[in-house]
Write a protein that holds these residues in place. Structure first.
Motif, PDB file in Angstrom:
ATOM      1  N   LYS A 190      47.115-125.805 -53.469  1.00  0.00           N
ATOM      2  CA  LYS A 190      48.498-126.283 -53.335  1.00  0.00           C
ATOM      3  C   LYS A 190      49.328-125.410 -52.413  1.00  0.00           C
ATOM      4  O   LYS A 190      50.101-125.912 -51.588  1.00  0.00           O
ATOM      5  N   TYR A 191      49.177-124.092 -52.555  1.00  0.00           N
ATOM      6  CA  TYR A 191      50.011-123.177 -51.774  1.00  0.00           C
ATOM      7  C   TYR A 191      49.307-122.629 -50.532  1.00  0.00           C
ATOM      8  O   TYR A 191      49.763-121.670 -49.915  1.00  0.00           O
ATOM      9  N   LYS A 192      48.167-123.266 -50.186  1.00  0.00           N
ATOM     10  CA  LYS A 192      47.446-122.950 -48.952  1.00  0.00           C
ATOM     11  C   LYS A 192      47.134-121.456 -48.826  1.00  0.00           C
ATOM     12  O   LYS A 192      47.449-120.813 -47.822  1.00  0.00           O
ATOM     13  N   ILE A 193      46.516-120.934 -49.863  1.00  0.00           N
ATOM     14  CA  ILE A 193      46.127-119.525 -49.884  1.00  0.00           C
ATOM     15  C   ILE A 193      44.627-119.440 -49.608  1.00  0.00           C
ATOM     16  O   ILE A 193      43.823-119.968 -50.382  1.00  0.00           O
ATOM     17  N   PRO A 194      44.228-118.818 -48.538  1.00  0.00           N
ATOM     18  CA  PRO A 194      42.802-118.744 -48.198  1.00  0.00           C
ATOM     19  C   PRO A 194      42.027-117.859 -49.164  1.00  0.00           C
ATOM     20  O   PRO A 194      42.607-117.114 -49.964  1.00  0.00           O
ATOM     21  N   ALA A 195      40.711-117.936 -49.100  1.00  0.00           N
ATOM     22  CA  ALA A 195      39.861-117.088 -49.936  1.00  0.00           C
ATOM     23  C   ALA A 195      40.145-115.624 -49.619  1.00  0.00           C
ATOM     24  O   ALA A 195      40.505-115.274 -48.498  1.00  0.00           O
ATOM     25  N   GLY A 196      40.002-114.791 -50.631  1.00  0.00           N
ATOM     26  CA  GLY A 196      40.293-113.373 -50.419  1.00  0.00           C
ATOM     27  C   GLY A 196      41.505-112.951 -51.210  1.00  0.00           C
ATOM     28  O   GLY A 196      41.786-113.508 -52.271  1.00  0.00           O
ATOM     29  N   ALA A 197      42.229-111.981 -50.705  1.00  0.00           N
ATOM     30  CA  ALA A 197      43.397-111.434 -51.398  1.00  0.00           C
ATOM     31  C   ALA A 197      44.422-112.527 -51.685  1.00  0.00           C
ATOM     32  O   ALA A 197      44.918-113.173 -50.756  1.00  0.00           O
ATOM     33  N   ILE A 198      44.751-112.728 -52.951  1.00  0.00           N
ATOM     34  CA  ILE A 198      45.647-113.824 -53.315  1.00  0.00           C
ATOM     35  C   ILE A 198      47.091-113.543 -52.917  1.00  0.00           C
ATOM     36  O   ILE A 198      47.906-114.456 -52.791  1.00  0.00           O
ATOM     37  N   ASN A 199      47.430-112.281 -52.688  1.00  0.00           N
ATOM     38  CA  ASN A 199      48.791-111.943 -52.280  1.00  0.00           C
ATOM     39  C   ASN A 199      48.965-111.940 -50.762  1.00  0.00           C
ATOM     40  O   ASN A 199      50.003-111.500 -50.249  1.00  0.00           O
ATOM     41  N   ALA A 200      47.964-112.428 -50.054  1.00  0.00           N
ATOM     42  CA  ALA A 200      47.998-112.402 -48.588  1.00  0.00           C
ATOM     43  C   ALA A 200      49.169-113.186 -48.013  1.00  0.00           C
ATOM     44  O   ALA A 200      49.659-112.877 -46.911  1.00  0.00           O
ATOM     45  N   THR A 201      49.652-114.192 -48.750  1.00  0.00           N
ATOM     46  CA  THR A 201      50.753-115.016 -48.229  1.00  0.00           C
ATOM     47  C   THR A 201      52.116-114.586 -48.781  1.00  0.00           C
ATOM     48  O   THR A 201      53.092-115.320 -48.648  1.00  0.00           O
ATOM     49  N   GLY A 202      52.172-113.415 -49.394  1.00  0.00           N
ATOM     50  CA  GLY A 202      53.461-112.906 -49.853  1.00  0.00           C
ATOM     51  C   GLY A 202      53.700-112.958 -51.353  1.00  0.00           C
ATOM     52  O   GLY A 202      54.793-112.615 -51.820  1.00  0.00           O
ATOM     53  N   LEU A 203      52.694-113.378 -52.128  1.00  0.00           N
ATOM     54  CA  LEU A 203      52.863-113.415 -53.580  1.00  0.00           C
ATOM     55  C   LEU A 203      52.746-112.000 -54.162  1.00  0.00           C
ATOM     56  O   LEU A 203      52.400-111.053 -53.448  1.00  0.00           O
ATOM     57  N   MET A 204      53.016-111.874 -55.451  1.00  0.00           N
ATOM     58  CA  MET A 204      53.038-110.542 -56.060  1.00  0.00           C
ATOM     59  C   MET A 204      52.236-110.493 -57.362  1.00  0.00           C
ATOM     60  O   MET A 204      52.687-109.969 -58.375  1.00  0.00           O
ATOM     61  N   PHE A 205      51.035-111.060 -57.371  1.00  0.00           N
ATOM     62  CA  PHE A 205      50.163-110.955 -58.540  1.00  0.00           C
ATOM     63  C   PHE A 205      49.748-109.495 -58.699  1.00  0.00           C
ATOM     64  O   PHE A 205      49.380-108.839 -57.722  1.00  0.00           O
TER      65      PHE A 205
END
Length: 256
Positions: A190-205
């Protein structure tokens, strides 16, 4: 004569049994009545520069033990939201909570009379979903006690409607790990997050590891995973949500 009495007794016993079942079913029904509590500062207000609290909650009744359990959880959740300082107030009623909140404002106002900001606390809770196995109360809240902006969010309170006991994830998920894996897959999609680091698009998990949200809502269409502001993203990014349709959750849900 004895045979006649026997034939009469059987339908009477059956009718009595059916009546008992009906009454037992009715006793398990929890009724709700919306209650609103409001309070405002006694200090002079200038336009919006004031302090006020408004709390609207569904109050359960009909089955004492069940109702008490639900009402207590709702109250404690509200108490954990409407307060100022390091920890919630020790109030026992909604009136206590509101009075403490207003008192905190008035004490601060006396110490800093030139302070031009008002305070606000609003709670709007309602029964959002019901089934034979699930009672879901949605609690929308907003508080402002100074600063650049207030804090707004949603809480999901889940109960067993027959017992009033709060439901945990273990009560409705067969395999939390499997459910979490599915949720992460759909979240990334849904949020177009590629495989790998989930915070790569600016999230803060935390620790770069996907986690389920604090609030999961049952809806007519599926489970809604709701991340409040600041839970996994900045204030500017706002809340994040993901709806997982029930047909995707056949292997994961115990109840719905």
């Amino acid at each position: 004569m004895k045979r006649l009495l026997l034939f009469i007794a059987i339908p009477l016993a059956f009718a009595s049994c059916q009546k008992d079942k009906k009454e037992s079913s009715e006793l398990k029904t929890v009724d709700f009545q919306s209650k609103t509590f409001e309070k405002k500062t006694t200090l002079p207000c200038k336009g919006d520069l004031c302090a006020e609290v408004k709390i609207t909650v569904p109050e359960a009744s009909a089955v004492p033990v069940v109702a008490d359990s639900i009402n207590k959880k709702i109250f404690n959740t509200v108490r954990g939201i409407v307060y100022f300082g390091e920890k919630p107030y020790n109030g026992k009623t909604y009136e206590d909570i509101m009075t403490s909140f207003i008192n905190s404002y008035e004490e601060l106002k006396k110490e800093f009379p030139d302070e031009t900001l008002g305070w606000e606390a609003k709670i709007d809770a309602k029964v959002d979903y019901t089934s034979d196995k699930v009672l879901n109360i949605k609690l929308h809240h907003y508080t402002y006690t100074g600063g650049a902006h207030g804090y707004e969010g949603n809480r999901s309170l889940l109960f067993n409607p027959e017992t009033g006991k709060e439901l945990t994830r273990k009560d409705f998920l067969k395999d939390e790990a499997g459910f979490k894996a599915l949720a992460e897959k759909e979240f990334r999609k849904k949020y177009k997050i590629p495989a790998g680091a989930i915070n790569a698009t600016g999230l803060m998990f935390e620790n770069e590891v996907f986690e389920l949200p604090q609030s999961i809502f049952f809806t007519p269409k599926g489970l809604l995973l709701y991340y409040n502001t600041y839970e996994i993203a900045s204030y500017a990014d706002g809340p994040k949500e993901l709806l997982l349709p029930y047909d995707q959750l056949k292997d994961h849900l115990l109840i719905k």
